[in-house]
Design a protein around this motif. Sequence first.
Motif, PDB file in Angstrom:
ATOM      1  N   UNK A 287      34.745 -38.074 -14.492  1.00 11.37           N
ATOM      2  CA  UNK A 287      33.539 -38.419 -14.847  1.00 11.37           C
ATOM      3  C   UNK A 287      33.431 -38.730 -16.419  1.00 11.37           C
ATOM      4  N   UNK A 288      34.558 -38.397 -16.985  1.00  6.42           N
ATOM      5  CA  UNK A 288      34.625 -38.480 -18.535  1.00  6.42           C
ATOM      6  C   UNK A 288      34.280 -37.376 -19.397  1.00  6.42           C
ATOM      7  N   UNK A 289      34.412 -37.267 -20.626  1.00  4.44           N
ATOM      8  CA  UNK A 289      34.243 -36.208 -21.422  1.00  4.44           C
ATOM      9  C   UNK A 289      32.632 -35.935 -21.551  1.00  4.44           C
ATOM     10  N   UNK A 290      31.896 -36.871 -21.740  1.00  6.66           N
ATOM     11  CA  UNK A 290      30.582 -36.533 -21.808  1.00  6.66           C
ATOM     12  C   UNK A 290      30.142 -35.389 -20.654  1.00  6.66           C
ATOM     13  N   UNK A 291      30.546 -35.761 -19.425  1.00  9.17           N
ATOM     14  CA  UNK A 291      29.945 -35.151 -18.171  1.00  9.17           C
ATOM     15  C   UNK A 291      30.658 -33.585 -18.401  1.00  9.17           C
ATOM     16  N   UNK A 310      37.830 -25.783  -7.595  1.00 14.74           N
ATOM     17  CA  UNK A 310      37.547 -26.853  -6.945  1.00 14.74           C
ATOM     18  C   UNK A 310      36.414 -27.594  -7.715  1.00 14.74           C
ATOM     19  N   UNK A 311      36.974 -28.507  -8.949  1.00 12.38           N
ATOM     20  CA  UNK A 311      35.788 -29.041  -9.953  1.00 12.38           C
ATOM     21  C   UNK A 311      34.837 -29.926  -9.038  1.00 12.38           C
ATOM     22  N   UNK A 312      35.427 -30.479  -7.923  1.00 13.62           N
ATOM     23  CA  UNK A 312      34.114 -31.416  -7.012  1.00 13.62           C
ATOM     24  C   UNK A 312      33.091 -30.708  -6.989  1.00 13.62           C
ATOM     25  N   UNK A 313      33.154 -29.162  -6.447  1.00 10.33           N
ATOM     26  CA  UNK A 313      32.193 -28.425  -6.195  1.00 10.33           C
ATOM     27  C   UNK A 313      31.267 -28.397  -7.311  1.00 10.33           C
ATOM     28  N   UNK A 314      31.696 -28.141  -8.716  1.00 14.61           N
ATOM     29  CA  UNK A 314      30.972 -28.220  -9.861  1.00 14.61           C
ATOM     30  C   UNK A 314      30.094 -29.328 -10.059  1.00 14.61           C
ATOM     31  N   UNK A 315      30.967 -30.512 -10.153  1.00 12.16           N
ATOM     32  CA  UNK A 315      30.362 -31.841 -10.400  1.00 12.16           C
ATOM     33  C   UNK A 315      29.200 -32.329  -9.316  1.00 12.16           C
ATOM     34  N   UNK A 316      29.357 -31.937  -8.053  1.00 13.58           N
ATOM     35  CA  UNK A 316      28.357 -32.025  -7.067  1.00 13.58           C
ATOM     36  C   UNK A 316      26.950 -31.106  -7.409  1.00 13.58           C
ATOM     37  N   UNK A 317      27.278 -30.057  -7.785  1.00 18.23           N
ATOM     38  CA  UNK A 317      26.112 -29.287  -8.227  1.00 18.23           C
ATOM     39  C   UNK A 317      25.325 -29.843  -9.654  1.00 18.23           C
ATOM     40  N   UNK A 318      26.221 -30.173 -10.707  1.00 18.52           N
ATOM     41  CA  UNK A 318      25.619 -30.680 -12.078  1.00 18.52           C
ATOM     42  C   UNK A 318      24.899 -31.691 -11.858  1.00 18.52           C
ATOM     43  N   UNK A 319      25.588 -32.695 -10.881  1.00 16.28           N
ATOM     44  CA  UNK A 319      24.859 -34.092 -10.878  1.00 16.28           C
ATOM     45  C   UNK A 319      23.921 -34.232  -9.699  1.00 16.28           C
ATOM     46  N   UNK A 320      23.104 -33.232  -9.325  1.00 16.46           N
ATOM     47  CA  UNK A 320      22.210 -33.301  -8.162  1.00 16.46           C
ATOM     48  C   UNK A 320      20.877 -33.759  -9.057  1.00 16.46           C
TER      49      UNK A 320
END
Length: 320
Positions: A287-291, A310-320
């Motif tokens: 997702x890049x440095x900004x994310x 599992x960074x994907x779990x964090x990304x899904x939570x943050x991007x909700x």
Amino acid sequence: MNLYRSARAVAGASGDDMIDWRSAASAAKAATEPGTLDLEAGERDAYARDVRDAREAVRTVADVEFDVPDTIEIQNRHHWIDANIATFERVMGTLENQMPASTFPGVARTVNTGTMTVLLSFLGRNVLGQYDPLLLAETPDDDHALYFVRPNILNAADKLDVDAERFRRWIAFHEVTHAAEFGAAPWLSAHLEARMENGIAALSDGSFSRESFRELDAAMTVVEGYAELLMDHAFDDEYADLRRKLDARRQGRGPLQQLFRRLLGLGLKERQYERGKHFFETVVDARGLETASLVWEGPENLPTHDELDEPGLWLRRIER
């Protein structure tokens, strides 16, 4: 170095606290060569330039406003011990206030003072640079600080067979990235302090707060990993060889040094660095440095232990 004077300082430990901090500082300095602060022409300006360049580069890369500490010191090893004794006293004092009285307080004080002497001396000989956010400071408005232990930097550069100016600049960039993190997240100091205090309170009750430790470990993993992420983008030179040589030097330490590293949690810090670096590399690739920088918007954005692996779990939570 005067080991006899060091031993006398420990043996003379007194007072009402479980550690005689003045004796510990005196003993640690007696057991540690201070190293030279005979700066070469232009060297002080070079330190200032490195910090200034690092600040501008990190500001640009991270797109965050922050400033470096007003307190920027070029230290010898004795200066570092003096600068950090208050930090150790604050942390240990929080624990001491909740500990039951010892049956033999004089003996316990001498043993504790001797132990702290050994740890301070070891760290004083090995710390290269330090960003100090002054956690648990008595006054919340106390300024943070940035230290460079010149004799240790020169000694490490010589043993690693690398250019001392390049090595010093790398250390400056690394410590300034930590200043950027605390500048980007004004809540971070209070978050870390609360976890430390909760953990200490549990220890004083004879228990272990797994939750406080996990939260503190996760936060420090983010701090170490994000610093490396910024280094990758901000440092104006290749530094893989510096990291490789420094890691090899750590692995090559003798058994006693390895023991001290384990006692001081330095092995844990290296694991935090590796784990945090992997987390942020994965996030940036996806997702890049900004994310990745969203971790500093609030404590609720910090990844959990499971999300770090599992960074994907964090990304899904943050991007909700």
